[in-house]
Design a protein around this motif. Structure first.
Motif, PDB file in Angstrom:
ATOM      1  N   ASP A   2     -28.738  46.057   0.053  1.00  0.00           N
ATOM      2  CA  ASP A   2     -28.211  44.702  -0.173  1.00  0.00           C
ATOM      3  C   ASP A   2     -27.315  44.603  -1.398  1.00  0.00           C
ATOM      4  O   ASP A   2     -26.298  43.913  -1.381  1.00  0.00           O
ATOM      5  N   ALA A   3     -27.673  45.289  -2.474  1.00  0.00           N
ATOM      6  CA  ALA A   3     -26.859  45.230  -3.701  1.00  0.00           C
ATOM      7  C   ALA A   3     -25.462  45.798  -3.461  1.00  0.00           C
ATOM      8  O   ALA A   3     -24.469  45.229  -3.929  1.00  0.00           O
ATOM      9  N   SER A   4     -25.370  46.884  -2.727  1.00  0.00           N
ATOM     10  CA  SER A   4     -24.059  47.481  -2.416  1.00  0.00           C
ATOM     11  C   SER A   4     -23.218  46.534  -1.573  1.00  0.00           C
ATOM     12  O   SER A   4     -22.019  46.385  -1.800  1.00  0.00           O
ATOM     13  N   GLU A   6     -23.515  43.245  -1.394  1.00  0.00           N
ATOM     14  CA  GLU A   6     -23.132  42.093  -2.213  1.00  0.00           C
ATOM     15  C   GLU A   6     -21.989  42.421  -3.160  1.00  0.00           C
ATOM     16  O   GLU A   6     -21.205  41.549  -3.520  1.00  0.00           O
ATOM     17  N   ALA A   7     -21.852  43.678  -3.551  1.00  0.00           N
ATOM     18  CA  ALA A   7     -20.794  44.097  -4.478  1.00  0.00           C
ATOM     19  C   ALA A   7     -19.452  44.316  -3.771  1.00  0.00           C
ATOM     20  O   ALA A   7     -18.420  44.438  -4.438  1.00  0.00           O
ATOM     21  N   LEU A   8     -19.447  44.377  -2.445  1.00  0.00           N
ATOM     22  CA  LEU A   8     -18.219  44.684  -1.711  1.00  0.00           C
ATOM     23  C   LEU A   8     -17.057  43.728  -1.979  1.00  0.00           C
ATOM     24  O   LEU A   8     -15.947  44.185  -2.223  1.00  0.00           O
ATOM     25  N   ALA A  10     -16.083  41.992  -4.508  1.00  0.00           N
ATOM     26  CA  ALA A  10     -15.437  42.268  -5.796  1.00  0.00           C
ATOM     27  C   ALA A  10     -14.740  43.624  -5.785  1.00  0.00           C
ATOM     28  O   ALA A  10     -13.680  43.793  -6.380  1.00  0.00           O
ATOM     29  N   ALA A  11     -15.320  44.582  -5.060  1.00  0.00           N
ATOM     30  CA  ALA A  11     -14.758  45.938  -5.037  1.00  0.00           C
ATOM     31  C   ALA A  11     -13.483  46.026  -4.209  1.00  0.00           C
ATOM     32  O   ALA A  11     -12.582  46.791  -4.556  1.00  0.00           O
ATOM     33  N   ALA A  62     -20.231  39.790   4.322  1.00  0.00           N
ATOM     34  CA  ALA A  62     -19.818  39.890   2.918  1.00  0.00           C
ATOM     35  C   ALA A  62     -18.303  39.846   2.766  1.00  0.00           C
ATOM     36  O   ALA A  62     -17.788  39.329   1.769  1.00  0.00           O
TER      37      ALA A  62
END
Length: 189
Positions: A2-4, A6-8, A10-11, A62
């Motif tokens: 989930d953390a990865s 959720e970071a998509l 912004a990345a 996401a």
């Protein structure tokens, strides 16, 4: 995880023209396709659904805003974006003549349903969603099963990638929701 996911956003930034959901699991260690109902294991079943369906749908969620192509003809309009979900013919309910492979079949059937559902919803933002069947491609996923595949039906990765890229490159907005094989032919759900 989930953390990865959720970071998509912004990345990758504020624009995604094509999202290729290609991750998948068919076997791992001693686990693999079940040949009978008695072989179905809860942990493997749930892992298959998590990797083969939940992952792609959560990644799509996401990146939804970045996939938004704007209203047709609008000031911020761009060509339609695409979500390409790598599925498998064994996820076709109507094409299940052999049975077995419970976890993989149902996880890919669920991915196909998610693809159609996303196609209906994301049509409003001009995002085309399709499920793609790559054929049997010479990768680690198919390696344990290649002995039963005719040589002309076992595709090099480069061939499969080229075929699928050509299909996605030729998509129109009305194609959203289709399940298409490597040759450009519709697969029944």
């Amino acid at each position: 995880d989930d953390a990865s996911i959720e970071a998509l956003p912004a990345a990758v930034g504020d624009r995604v023209d094509a999202l290729w959901n290609v991750g998948g699991v068919l076997h791992e260690g001693e686990r693999g396709p079940e040949r009978s109902l008695d072989a179905v294991d809860r942990e493997w079943l749930l892992k298959s659904v998590d990797v083969n369906c939940a992952g792609p749908i959560l990644v799509t969620k996401a990146l939804r805003k970045a996939l938004h192509a704007g209203r047709r003809g609008g000031a911020n309009a761009r060509p339609a974006s695409v979500v390409a979900n790598l599925s498998a013919r064994v996820g076709s309910i109507s094409d299940n003549g052999l049975g077995g492979w419970y976890s993989y079949r149902l996880s890919k059937a669920a991915l196909n349903q998610a693809t159609v559902t996303c196609a209906r919803e994301l049509r409003r933002q001009r995002t085309i969603c399709v499920a793609l069947h790559p054929g049997t491609t010479d990768t680690g996923l198919s390696r344990p099963f290649q002995a039963r595949v005719a040589p002309e039906k076992l595709f090099p990765v480069e061939f499969t990638a080229s075929q699928l890229l050509d299909i996605v490159d030729g998509l129109e907005e009305d194609d959203s929701g289709r399940f298409i094989d490597w040759a450009g032919v519709d697969v029944e759900y």
